[in-house]
Design an enzyme around this catalytic site. Structure first.
Site, PDB file in Angstrom:
ATOM      1  N   THR A 197       0.857  -1.170   0.000  1.00 55.00           N
ATOM      2  CA  THR A 197       0.000   0.000   0.000  1.00 55.00           C
ATOM      3  C   THR A 197       0.904   1.235   0.000  1.00 55.00           C
ATOM      4  OG1 THR A 197      -1.681   1.183   1.265  1.00 55.00           O
ATOM      5  CG2 THR A 197      -0.201  -0.208   2.524  1.00 55.00           C
ATOM      6  N   GLU A 346      -4.896  -2.534   5.115  1.00 55.29           N
ATOM      7  CA  GLU A 346      -4.442  -3.092   6.396  1.00 55.29           C
ATOM      8  C   GLU A 346      -5.494  -3.988   7.057  1.00 55.29           C
ATOM      9  OE1 GLU A 346      -3.991  -0.101   5.290  1.00 55.29           O
ATOM     10  OE2 GLU A 346      -1.959   0.592   5.731  1.00 55.29           O
ATOM     11  N   LYS A 456      -8.273  20.449  15.050  1.00 56.92           N
ATOM     12  CA  LYS A 456      -8.496  20.291  16.487  1.00 56.92           C
ATOM     13  C   LYS A 456      -8.451  21.656  17.140  1.00 56.92           C
ATOM     14  CE  LYS A 456      -6.615  15.772  15.819  1.00 56.92           C
ATOM     15  NZ  LYS A 456      -5.408  14.935  15.713  1.00 56.92           N
TER      16      LYS A 456
END
Lengths: 566, 566
Positions: A197, A346, A456
């Site tokens: 990947t 994954e 955030k």
């Protein structure tokens, strides 16, 4: 793990491991007459298939493959690839499904990194091989895969373009191999498959799965897709055709399930829109999976309306990127059943698939569409959580955001020979997906952002994608990009880039006033409102057309200065 | 097992064990509103059920149960039993499902042998307990199960007949227990369940199963019953009611499957024909399993014809003893779908279930009936073989006989603290069933005999049951018994006892001539013809009404003499 009392075992008692050969054995047991079809070129039943898988095992043995060795395949979606899914793994070797879309340099890296010993390669990919062959460090033998042997344009033993140092051509080798092979028992944690990947930085990462993991992934799909009828898939009447490459996370694991169920399977080779549509119709395909682009291509085809009747039996699982409501609506209007799924390399890959429960099935189509475009409901046997930056779990209340982390029976246990990135992946004992989402109390997963893009601010997580969606609804906004930039007081604050539609002259104050009105109506949290809004002629994109937020963040200051001085 | 390459694991990476709690977790995920019903007394949804299982875990902890301890249950089929299937096992304890049909002395033996520490007992079985309580050596606590708490005839805390040394009543204890319990992870080979099987000689034998085995048994049922639609069972629309006791091989494992699928479940308590029929109708039951006797009772009921419409949605798996064509026909005529299954206590139990493939589904009903009365087709993941006396495999040709031996993911790995009989069971690495059968090339299992009754003559195996079937077709034969007796030349030879119908005077020569005619027509192998045919007033039977072949063999000489002198 607490200490418990294990079952005692009599000396000669046996309990078999869970192996891929166990799935293969089912395909012969009840409906062996069902067919596996390759394009308009080749068809066989499961008796033939099982014989060919054993012939392949003998060919592999002859070519020097021993348990633990790696066999690479470079092919389009084919019956040969399916034979490798079962044959390579069942002799105890590792199947490396090479991503043929990578650059030759990346392919070279993955093949050397994986220690590929024998390579099965479709003739279409010989130019790639030519470019890298001298630098392959571990390959000992090559076998060519050719479609010419099925067209009658050549006999299998006289294929003109087999490179002289190749062991031979696949069909010819199979034909000459014994049809008996007794697949051995071995540890169910044996390495079965591997693939790579790519991220935005660094070398491709190798993920890997054991026999047990692929067995359990099949059981998970079985429970959900067949048991709960999430799609639904019935071996007795469904016909399966993948339209996601087999090198891409085992074609989402469906070939293992379809084979265990001895379902009719259709492998389309290289994806050609006309042939795909033709196979869909003539082979009466009922179940596929693909990325939205492929579905869009088929739905937009002028032929689609003509084949409405045939398409109405087609169920399609969508993954890879988000299914838009528009595409879902267009497909549904043609009678196609669409559902989204969520996963990654994954995770083997399935972690969520849409499932409408009894109440939701009774909803009007329009309401169902919203559910069908969500990432899915958490899959059986997957323990999915949302985690904040401090490693605390975030409630599944349908709005709180957190990074999706997971445990489950089929998650890669690291990256091959890449301990640092493997440790990051599994930090704290949970697989970190890098995706930010909310989860509803009834297990629907709603993807909000990538962790690296979420903003955030003051303890709250703001989805940059959500904010872009809000901006897209402002009159005059053609496109926007929202990123977080450091802020002394709040940690981070959102900043927006906007491309205006022709003829509009928006102002920062005007857009902010529009957003402020939404805040006052309770439609938007006030901390979502960007600190700064900049108007730009175009949004920076990556080579594959995604908004390049990394570049926007790093260049933000320059960009601001550039725009302000323009 | 050959040596292979195992997947590498990052230090913090997790891969969960396969535990019964994994199945339990599914029941809450997608359709938690579906119901679990107990007689006409109690109903709850899966949210309640999951809470109660956790309350039970807390009650068990309070009563001193630690991982590895054994908890005994003596109950009719109930929601409480289902809670124990999940709650007792998920705390790491062992569930001993006590066979309440054994004699008090045998129950005493099994409870002491299993080291039962806590006992949950229905008030109906208190008389048994009274008889054996002083001799129970390991029990520390008792909990009473009563239906009175559901009828309103008493409040749960004032049940009048709780013996004073009991911990309390189940519902009251649950109500007072915390509803949170975090089921721990532990080794999937942890001992989960235990129960005892009786033979003609010796003490009851304890079989036992691990979490992994019960998980895999559930996956096997899922693959076959739901995936291949062998029954078929659909969680989305089916309603399950067991009519095989839960103490008998986990009610054939269906409660685990039904719970994982959050199917509606109905538990009938003590089997009462009228209530069973009422529940079948009012709760709209669609799937059950039972022995032929129960099916016969329901089919013969005067009410059956009245409820034809309701019965036509009912699918019943038959096991325990052979389903006759007559019963299969009667049930089919009422619209009931019947299918046979095969297994035993040692095998968890399912090893075969009937499955009609595409071609067989197209057969006329009468031809289907013959298939439906066969023992079944070999189950997914079960490796079943036929073995001769020398340990060689016998071909699956539909007529060659051999003892059924098996390997698979859910077979007991021995008998508890009985190494000798355990070693016999697993002699040569295959579980020996003691059943003689043929297997067709397409995996149908046709039971011929028990190994101890099959007659081995000149290298051929003769089924005593087949020979009795042939004799039953001779005009004037009311009943017969065929056994093998030692023979110097052939090893064994068949001998027959015949009871004549009133008014007939058959002769040995006449019957033999009849059989010889069959031999000449190719309908019977010549070595099947009994050496000696004796006419007797009645066939010796065991206490449960089976032909007592052991006694016939041992007394044959006396019997012959007695008859000849009569």
């Amino acid at each position: 793990m607490i200490q418990t009392r294990l079952i005692p075992r009599t000396a000669e008692a046996q309990e078999p491991p869970m192996l891929i050969k166990t799935l293969l054995a089912q395909s012969l047991r009840y409906e062996p007459q069902r067919e596996i079809v390759y394009r308009n070129l080749f068809r066989m039943n499961y008796v033939d298939f099982n014989r060919r898988v054993r012939q392949l095992a003998n060919v592999l043995a002859d070519s020097g493959v021993a348990p633990g060795d790696t066999v690479a395949v470079l092919d389009w979606d084919s019956h040969r690839y399916l034979e490798c899914f079962f044959g390579v793994t069942s002799v105890g070797a590792i199947l490396h499904t090479v991503n043929v879309r990578l650059s030759p340099a990346q392919i070279l890296f993955t093949m050397n990194h994986a220690n590929d010993k024998v390579v099965l390669i479709h003739e279409d990919f010989l130019p790639i091989l030519t470019a890298i062959k001298s630098q392959l460090t571990t390959v000992e033998n090559y076998i060519i895969l050719s479609d010419k042997v099925y067209t009658g344009s050549t006999t299998i033993n006289r294929l003109s373009d087999i490179p002289t140092d190749f062991l031979g051509e696949y069909e010819a080798l199979l034909t000459n191999a014994p049809s008996e092979y007794d697949f051995p028992d071995f540890d169910e944690n044996t390495w079965a498959t591997s693939f790579y990947t790519t991220g935005t930085t660094g070398n491709p990462k190798g993920v890997y799965f054991s026999h047990r993991q692929l067995f359990m992934h099949t059981m998970g799909l079985l429970t959900y897709i067949i048991g709960y009828e999430a799609m639904p898939f019935r071996g007795s009447s469904d016909v399966y055709m993948p339209i996601t490459p087999m090198f891409h996370v085992h074609a989402w694991g469906f070939p293992f399930l379809a084979t265990m169920m001895s379902a009719k399977q259709v492998y389309p080779g290289r994806y050609e829109p006309e042939l795909l549509l033709k196979l869909l119709i003539t082979e009466e395909v009922t179940l596929s999976h693909c990325v939205p682009t492929i579905l869009n291509m088929l739905v937009s085809s002028p032929a689609a309306e003509k084949y409405r009747e045939n398409l109405s039996r087609w169920k399609v699982l969508i993954g890879g990127s988000a299914l838009t409501k528009g595409l879902a609506k267009a497909a549904t209007e043609l009678g196609i059943t669409v559902m989204s799924g969520y996963g990654m390399s994954e995770t083997a890959p399935v972690m969520a698939v849409g499932y409408l429960n009894e109440q939701e099935k009774a909803l009007p189509t329009a309401d169902q569409l919203e559910l069908r475009t969500r990432a899915g409901r958490i899959s059986p046997f997957i323990d999915m959580r949302l985690m904040d930056d401090d490693g605390n779990f975030v409630p599944h209340d349908g709005h709180s955001l957190g990074e999706i982390v997971a445990r489950g029976p089929w998650l890669t246990q690291g990256y091959y020979e890449d301990p640092e990135r493997g440790a990051d992946l599994w930090k704290g004992g949970w697989l970190h997906t890098g995706d930010v989402a909310s989860v509803t109390p009834d297990n629907w997963v709603i993807i909000a952002d990538r962790t690296k893009d979420v903003i955030k601010t003051g303890g709250e997580w703001v989805s940059s994608l959500d904010m872009e969606d809000v901006l897209s609804q402002v009159d005059g906004v053609a496109e926007s990009a929202v990123v977080g930039l450091p802020d002394d007081r709040w940690g981070e604050r959102p900043h927006a880039l906007i491309v205006q539609k022709p003829g509009y002259t928006l102002t920062t104050e005007g857009v902010k006033a529009n957003l402020q009105a939404k805040v006052e109506r309770g439609e938007l949290h006030k901390w979502y409102v960007p600190d700064r809004i900049l108007f730009v002629p175009e949004i920076p994109k990556t080579s594959v057309g995604k908004i390049d937020k990394k570049r926007i963040r790093s260049e933000m200051k320059d960009l601001i200065l550039g725009v302000q001085s323009a």
